[in-house]
Design a protein around this motif. Structure first.
Motif, PDB file in Angstrom:
ATOM      1  N   ILE A 197       7.624  65.930  20.875  1.00 39.23           N
ATOM      2  CA  ILE A 197       7.108  65.533  19.570  1.00 39.23           C
ATOM      3  C   ILE A 197       6.150  64.366  19.708  1.00 39.23           C
ATOM      4  CG2 ILE A 197       7.718  64.609  17.295  1.00 39.23           C
ATOM      5  CD1 ILE A 197      10.390  66.019  17.502  1.00 39.23           C
ATOM      6  N   LEU A 198       4.998  64.484  19.051  1.00 40.69           N
ATOM      7  CA  LEU A 198       4.077  63.371  18.901  1.00 40.69           C
ATOM      8  C   LEU A 198       4.261  62.829  17.493  1.00 40.69           C
ATOM      9  CD1 LEU A 198       1.673  61.636  19.932  1.00 40.69           C
ATOM     10  CD2 LEU A 198       0.158  63.379  18.938  1.00 40.69           C
ATOM     11  N   GLU A 199       4.777  61.617  17.372  1.00 35.91           N
ATOM     12  CA  GLU A 199       5.032  61.022  16.069  1.00 35.91           C
ATOM     13  C   GLU A 199       3.903  60.052  15.738  1.00 35.91           C
ATOM     14  OE1 GLU A 199       8.338  58.384  13.610  1.00 35.91           O
ATOM     15  OE2 GLU A 199       8.580  58.687  15.772  1.00 35.91           O
ATOM     16  N   LEU A 200       3.143  60.371  14.709  1.00 38.56           N
ATOM     17  CA  LEU A 200       1.999  59.569  14.308  1.00 38.56           C
ATOM     18  C   LEU A 200       2.398  58.622  13.184  1.00 38.56           C
ATOM     19  CD1 LEU A 200      -0.684  62.408  14.303  1.00 38.56           C
ATOM     20  CD2 LEU A 200      -0.121  60.816  16.156  1.00 38.56           C
ATOM     21  N   GLY A 201       2.205  57.323  13.401  1.00 35.29           N
ATOM     22  CA  GLY A 201       2.632  56.335  12.420  1.00 35.29           C
ATOM     23  C   GLY A 201       4.129  56.100  12.487  1.00 35.29           C
ATOM     24  N   CYS A 202       4.616  55.778  13.678  1.00 35.79           N
ATOM     25  CA  CYS A 202       6.068  55.695  13.913  1.00 35.79           C
ATOM     26  C   CYS A 202       6.706  54.441  13.337  1.00 35.79           C
ATOM     27  CB  CYS A 202       6.363  55.764  15.404  1.00 35.79           C
ATOM     28  SG  CYS A 202       5.716  54.347  16.342  1.00 35.79           S
ATOM     29  N   GLY A 203       5.899  53.407  13.045  1.00 31.36           N
ATOM     30  CA  GLY A 203       6.482  52.160  12.550  1.00 31.36           C
ATOM     31  C   GLY A 203       7.445  51.552  13.556  1.00 31.36           C
ATOM     32  N   VAL A 204       8.594  51.097  13.069  1.00 29.29           N
ATOM     33  CA  VAL A 204       9.582  50.441  13.933  1.00 29.29           C
ATOM     34  C   VAL A 204      10.509  51.433  14.606  1.00 29.29           C
ATOM     35  CG1 VAL A 204       9.529  48.297  12.595  1.00 29.29           C
ATOM     36  CG2 VAL A 204      11.200  50.090  12.016  1.00 29.29           C
ATOM     37  N   GLY A 205      10.283  52.739  14.382  1.00 29.12           N
ATOM     38  CA  GLY A 205      11.105  53.749  15.043  1.00 29.12           C
ATOM     39  C   GLY A 205      12.281  54.240  14.223  1.00 29.12           C
ATOM     40  N   ARG A 206      12.221  54.107  12.900  1.00 33.89           N
ATOM     41  CA  ARG A 206      13.340  54.558  12.069  1.00 33.89           C
ATOM     42  C   ARG A 206      13.606  56.052  12.248  1.00 33.89           C
ATOM     43  NH1 ARG A 206      13.073  53.930   6.195  1.00 33.89           N
ATOM     44  NH2 ARG A 206      10.855  54.370   6.418  1.00 33.89           N
ATOM     45  N   VAL A 207      12.551  56.839  12.429  1.00 37.13           N
ATOM     46  CA  VAL A 207      12.710  58.268  12.689  1.00 37.13           C
ATOM     47  C   VAL A 207      12.738  58.545  14.185  1.00 37.13           C
ATOM     48  CG1 VAL A 207      11.652  60.539  12.355  1.00 37.13           C
ATOM     49  CG2 VAL A 207      11.653  58.880  10.485  1.00 37.13           C
ATOM     50  N   THR A 208      11.985  57.780  14.942  1.00 36.81           N
ATOM     51  CA  THR A 208      11.907  57.971  16.391  1.00 36.81           C
ATOM     52  C   THR A 208      13.283  57.951  17.034  1.00 36.81           C
ATOM     53  OG1 THR A 208       9.889  56.626  16.280  1.00 36.81           O
ATOM     54  CG2 THR A 208      10.728  57.173  18.470  1.00 36.81           C
ATOM     55  N   HIS A 209      14.055  56.930  16.739  1.00 43.29           N
ATOM     56  CA  HIS A 209      15.334  56.747  17.418  1.00 43.29           C
ATOM     57  C   HIS A 209      16.329  57.870  17.126  1.00 43.29           C
ATOM     58  CE1 HIS A 209      13.984  52.297  17.395  1.00 43.29           C
ATOM     59  NE2 HIS A 209      13.581  52.889  18.509  1.00 43.29           N
ATOM     60  N   PRO A 210      16.487  58.316  15.870  1.00 41.76           N
ATOM     61  CA  PRO A 210      17.362  59.467  15.633  1.00 41.76           C
ATOM     62  C   PRO A 210      16.875  60.748  16.312  1.00 41.76           C
ATOM     63  CG  PRO A 210      17.031  58.258  13.594  1.00 41.76           C
ATOM     64  CD  PRO A 210      16.081  57.676  14.596  1.00 41.76           C
ATOM     65  N   LEU A 211      15.550  60.934  16.415  1.00 40.98           N
ATOM     66  CA  LEU A 211      15.045  62.114  17.108  1.00 40.98           C
ATOM     67  C   LEU A 211      15.386  62.070  18.590  1.00 40.98           C
ATOM     68  CD1 LEU A 211      11.522  62.608  15.464  1.00 40.98           C
ATOM     69  CD2 LEU A 211      13.630  63.887  15.011  1.00 40.98           C
TER      70      LEU A 211
END
Length: 234
Positions: free
Chosen positions: A50-64
């Protein structure tokens, strides 16, 4: 208190660093993730890149990451990216990104597709198409219909008060929107530009970038899966 205005029409106030689009890093550090990881997990293959665009602080990144996905997280704010852990990170404006590689899934969350500047919006969608595999998909998070029509409103959430303080037309179909976030120990505000999109104008914007709507993933139609348009295919 600090105030910073970098992108025209965007601003933020409150403690800590403020990003070019007015987001307060410390505010997003304390906000909890919603149902985004579940929506994404249901819509894409297990273990996808997954390429996450506009990840911010990782609120979605970390659960993924916890769900077994491999994530490359992109944001234009180094202060935001400093909070992301466990993922490859890239600091860049999304519309300028060109990694020279393709991903199973490109994620454009945080309602970024509603950028007030048409050139920026189109650049965001072209970046999505540039980085998605021909047999992959792009997941886009949209604003709900009429979200900014009822002003003012507020609700209690996550230990604070979230308030839509104003939403004013500024021309060319764009609204200037202000949100306030008030907690017992701190307060932040953000002003940003939002261009409402009907299903028809959204589909046209996707088409201009070589993408087409595949499915609406939630009942409120805020999450959409798009597919690349390829020669001889969709």
């Amino acid at each position: 208190m600090t105030t910073q205005r970098i992108r025209t029409g965007y601003a933020g106030t409150g403690p800590g660093p403020i990003t070019p689009d007015g987001c307060a890093v410390e505010l997003y550090e304390r906000l909890q993730v919603g149902d985004e990881p579940e929506v994404i997990e249901r819509a894409v293959p297990a273990g996808a890149r997954i390429l996450e665009l506009g990840c911010g602080v990782g609120r979605v990144t970390h659960p993924l990451l916890e769900r077994g996905f491999t994530v490359t997280a992109v944001d234009e704010s180094p202060e935001m990216l400093a909070r992301v852990h466990g993922a490859r990170t890239v600091c860049s404006p999304i519309e300028e990104l060109d990694l020279g590689e393709r991903f199973d899934v490109v994620l454009l969350g945080s309602f970024l597709v509603h950028a007030g500047d048409l050139a920026v919006r189109d650049g965001l969608l072209r970046a999505c198409r540039r980085h998605v595999a021909d047999d992959g998909c792009v997941l886009v998070q949209r604003e709900g219909e009429g979200w900014h029509d009822r002003v003012p409103w507020e609700r209690e959430a996550q230990g604070g008060i979230f308030r839509l303080a104003s939403s004013e037309p500024v021309g060319d179909g764009v609204n200037s929107v202000r949100f306030d976030y008030v907690f017992p120990d701190a307060a932040w505000s953000q002003v940003f530009l939002s261009r409402p999109l009907t299903d028809e104008t959204f589909a046209a914007a996707l088409a201009g970038a070589g993408l087409s709507v595949d499915a609406y993933l939630t009942e409120d139609r805020t999450w959409v899966r798009a597919r690349p348009v390829v020669s001889g295919g969709r």
